[in-house]
Motif scaffolding. Structure first.
Motif, PDB file in Angstrom:
ATOM      1  N   GLU A 163      17.266  -3.330  -7.893  1.00 20.42           N
ATOM      2  CA  GLU A 163      16.729  -3.961  -9.093  1.00 20.42           C
ATOM      3  C   GLU A 163      15.347  -4.532  -8.812  1.00 20.42           C
ATOM      4  O   GLU A 163      15.200  -5.467  -8.007  1.00 20.42           O
ATOM      5  CB  GLU A 163      17.662  -5.078  -9.576  1.00 20.42           C
ATOM      6  N   TYR A 164      14.348  -3.952  -9.448  1.00 23.52           N
ATOM      7  CA  TYR A 164      12.980  -4.448  -9.384  1.00 23.52           C
ATOM      8  C   TYR A 164      12.463  -4.566  -7.953  1.00 23.52           C
ATOM      9  O   TYR A 164      11.984  -3.627  -7.375  1.00 23.52           O
ATOM     10  CB  TYR A 164      12.846  -5.787 -10.127  1.00 23.52           C
ATOM     11  N   ARG A 165      12.630  -5.750  -7.369  1.00 24.24           N
ATOM     12  CA  ARG A 165      11.952  -6.025  -6.100  1.00 24.24           C
ATOM     13  C   ARG A 165      12.755  -5.653  -4.867  1.00 24.24           C
ATOM     14  O   ARG A 165      12.220  -5.621  -3.762  1.00 24.24           O
ATOM     15  CB  ARG A 165      11.607  -7.521  -6.015  1.00 24.24           C
ATOM     16  N   GLY A 166      14.052  -5.430  -4.981  1.00 19.47           N
ATOM     17  CA  GLY A 166      14.817  -5.192  -3.769  1.00 19.47           C
ATOM     18  C   GLY A 166      16.229  -4.725  -4.004  1.00 19.47           C
ATOM     19  O   GLY A 166      16.642  -4.406  -5.122  1.00 19.47           O
ATOM     20  N   LEU A 167      16.991  -4.689  -2.926  1.00 22.29           N
ATOM     21  CA  LEU A 167      18.357  -4.191  -2.918  1.00 22.29           C
ATOM     22  C   LEU A 167      19.328  -5.369  -2.933  1.00 22.29           C
ATOM     23  O   LEU A 167      19.192  -6.308  -2.142  1.00 22.29           O
ATOM     24  CB  LEU A 167      18.581  -3.343  -1.664  1.00 22.29           C
ATOM     25  N   PHE A 168      20.300  -5.315  -3.844  1.00 22.42           N
ATOM     26  CA  PHE A 168      21.292  -6.384  -3.976  1.00 22.42           C
ATOM     27  C   PHE A 168      22.683  -5.852  -3.641  1.00 22.42           C
ATOM     28  O   PHE A 168      22.980  -4.675  -3.857  1.00 22.42           O
ATOM     29  CB  PHE A 168      21.323  -6.937  -5.400  1.00 22.42           C
ATOM     30  N   LEU A 222      39.602 -16.558  -3.394  1.00 20.96           N
ATOM     31  CA  LEU A 222      38.764 -15.406  -3.714  1.00 20.96           C
ATOM     32  C   LEU A 222      37.310 -15.865  -3.817  1.00 20.96           C
ATOM     33  O   LEU A 222      37.017 -16.879  -4.468  1.00 20.96           O
ATOM     34  CB  LEU A 222      39.219 -14.790  -5.029  1.00 20.96           C
ATOM     35  N   PHE A 223      36.390 -15.127  -3.183  1.00 19.26           N
ATOM     36  CA  PHE A 223      34.972 -15.478  -3.184  1.00 19.26           C
ATOM     37  C   PHE A 223      34.138 -14.371  -3.830  1.00 19.26           C
ATOM     38  O   PHE A 223      34.492 -13.188  -3.785  1.00 19.26           O
ATOM     39  CB  PHE A 223      34.465 -15.670  -1.747  1.00 19.26           C
ATOM     40  N   PHE A 224      33.030 -14.801  -4.409  1.00 16.23           N
ATOM     41  CA  PHE A 224      31.966 -13.885  -4.840  1.00 16.23           C
ATOM     42  C   PHE A 224      30.701 -14.258  -4.076  1.00 16.23           C
ATOM     43  O   PHE A 224      30.407 -15.440  -3.876  1.00 16.23           O
ATOM     44  CB  PHE A 224      31.687 -14.031  -6.339  1.00 16.23           C
ATOM     45  N   ALA A 225      29.964 -13.244  -3.640  1.00 22.52           N
ATOM     46  CA  ALA A 225      28.692 -13.498  -2.975  1.00 22.52           C
ATOM     47  C   ALA A 225      27.656 -12.487  -3.434  1.00 22.52           C
ATOM     48  O   ALA A 225      27.989 -11.333  -3.735  1.00 22.52           O
ATOM     49  CB  ALA A 225      28.842 -13.435  -1.453  1.00 22.52           C
ATOM     50  N   GLU A 226      26.420 -12.951  -3.518  1.00 20.44           N
ATOM     51  CA  GLU A 226      25.291 -12.073  -3.788  1.00 20.44           C
ATOM     52  C   GLU A 226      24.355 -12.127  -2.596  1.00 20.44           C
ATOM     53  O   GLU A 226      23.951 -13.198  -2.152  1.00 20.44           O
ATOM     54  CB  GLU A 226      24.533 -12.502  -5.047  1.00 20.44           C
ATOM     55  N   ILE A 227      24.033 -10.937  -2.078  1.00 18.06           N
ATOM     56  CA  ILE A 227      23.164 -10.829  -0.903  1.00 18.06           C
ATOM     57  C   ILE A 227      22.022  -9.889  -1.243  1.00 18.06           C
ATOM     58  O   ILE A 227      22.235  -8.818  -1.822  1.00 18.06           O
ATOM     59  CB  ILE A 227      23.945 -10.308   0.314  1.00 18.06           C
ATOM     60  N   GLU A 228      20.824 -10.303  -0.901  1.00 16.41           N
ATOM     61  CA  GLU A 228      19.638  -9.489  -1.176  1.00 16.41           C
ATOM     62  C   GLU A 228      18.992  -9.061   0.134  1.00 16.41           C
ATOM     63  O   GLU A 228      18.820  -9.866   1.046  1.00 16.41           O
ATOM     64  CB  GLU A 228      18.622 -10.272  -2.015  1.00 16.41           C
ATOM     65  N   ASP A 229      18.647  -7.785   0.195  1.00 11.24           N
ATOM     66  CA  ASP A 229      17.900  -7.266   1.335  1.00 11.24           C
ATOM     67  C   ASP A 229      16.426  -7.272   0.954  1.00 11.24           C
ATOM     68  O   ASP A 229      15.971  -6.453   0.162  1.00 11.24           O
ATOM     69  CB  ASP A 229      18.362  -5.848   1.682  1.00 11.24           C
ATOM     70  N   ARG A 230      15.678  -8.201   1.514  1.00 14.34           N
ATOM     71  CA  ARG A 230      14.265  -8.346   1.180  1.00 14.34           C
ATOM     72  C   ARG A 230      13.366  -7.762   2.263  1.00 14.34           C
ATOM     73  O   ARG A 230      12.194  -8.091   2.365  1.00 14.34           O
ATOM     74  CB  ARG A 230      13.939  -9.828   0.980  1.00 14.34           C
TER      75      ARG A 230
END
Length: 274
Positions: free
Chosen positions: A173-178, A193-201
């Motif tokens: 999305e736009y600037r990087g990989l999520f 139960l967990f949710f996480a968002e990680i971005e590869d910048r």
């Protein structure tokens, strides 16, 4: 005369070895069409069969008899191939309770029969573990889950232990990989139960992972809307919906407050490369 000729025709798969015929000759029930108004997903689908309507599962001995052997002729190999496909389908139904086809007559085998149901606003660890088809956990999923949980533990000064990654979705999305990921961790014997968002910048091929958020889903949550785009596609700002994730399928559970994560809010069709 025609009736007599039909009587002389050999029965289907009559030339196959008896162990193969034992699988191929098992009866199938008639498919049942489920109208859209009676389907949890809101789309028409066809019930192929349920576990209680197809007899016992295919046993390991029966599966072994379906394997190709040296000396098998072309007809026998053909019958065995059909038998293996039949066995996979039957055992899938016994494992998951039922098998459906979508409105394009494709088997729904990459998600459960409760695809519309699992997007519910409140879901427990046990429900996620039970309704999701067990997939082989990749090294990447395990690594990202550990990374996210370590960030959460450090910020909250607690000690959750990772139990298992469940499901993840990677998108550009736009600037990087999520990556959006669900995993299960426990603290003092209680699973969460967990949710996480990680971005590869990272740039130039160098990985630079950043945990944007890691949130326990202890109350309200909802699945993604990848297959349910409802936002108008005209104009960038008008296509953004910060209450939902349009990059993930309904199986990836997100916080009810969509502002807690950054990626996936663009409702325009085909915007996400996954």
């Amino acid at each position: 005369m025609i009736a007599e000729e039909k009587e002389k025709e050999p029965a289907l798969f009559s030339g196959a070895p008896s162990p193969v015929r034992a699988v191929l000759d098992r009866p199938w029930p008639s498919p049942v069409v489920i109208p859209a108004e009676h389907s949890p997903s809101g789309k028409a689908r066809t019930l192929v069969a349920t576990a209680d309507a197809i007899g016992d599962p295919i046993s390991p001995e029966e599966l072994a008899a379906l394997e190709d052997k040296e000396g098998d002729d072309a007809s026998t190999r053909f019958c065995k191939a059909i038998g293996r496909a039949n066995a996979v389908m039957r055992n899938y139904i016994h494992e998951h309770g039922s098998l459906f086809m979508d409105d394009k007559f494709k088997y729904i085998v990459d998600n459960s029969a409760q695809a519309g149901e699992i997007r519910c606003k409140n879901v427990t660890v046990e429900e996620m573990e039970a309704k999701l088809i067990k997939r082989k956990v990749t090294k990447e999923q395990a690594h990202l889950s550990e990374l996210a949980l370590a960030s959460f533990n450090k910020k909250r000064k607690v000690k959750f232990e990772l139990c298992e990654p469940l499901i993840s979705r990677t998108f550009w999305e736009y600037r990087g990989l999520f990556v959006h990921i669900n995993f299960v961790a426990k603290h003092n014997g209680k699973k969460t139960l967990f949710f996480a968002e990680i971005e590869d910048r990272g740039q130039g091929g160098k990985e630079m992972l950043e945990v944007r958020c890691c949130i326990p889903l202890e109350s309200l949550c909802q699945g993604g809307y990848y297959y349910d785009r409802t936002v108008p596609s005209h104009g960038h700002r008008k296509s953004l919906d910060f209450t939902r994730c349009y990059a993930c399928t309904e199986f990836v559970k997100h916080p009810a407050d969509g502002s807690t994560y950054s990626g996936g809010h663009d409702g325009r069709r085909k915007i996400y490369l996954v």
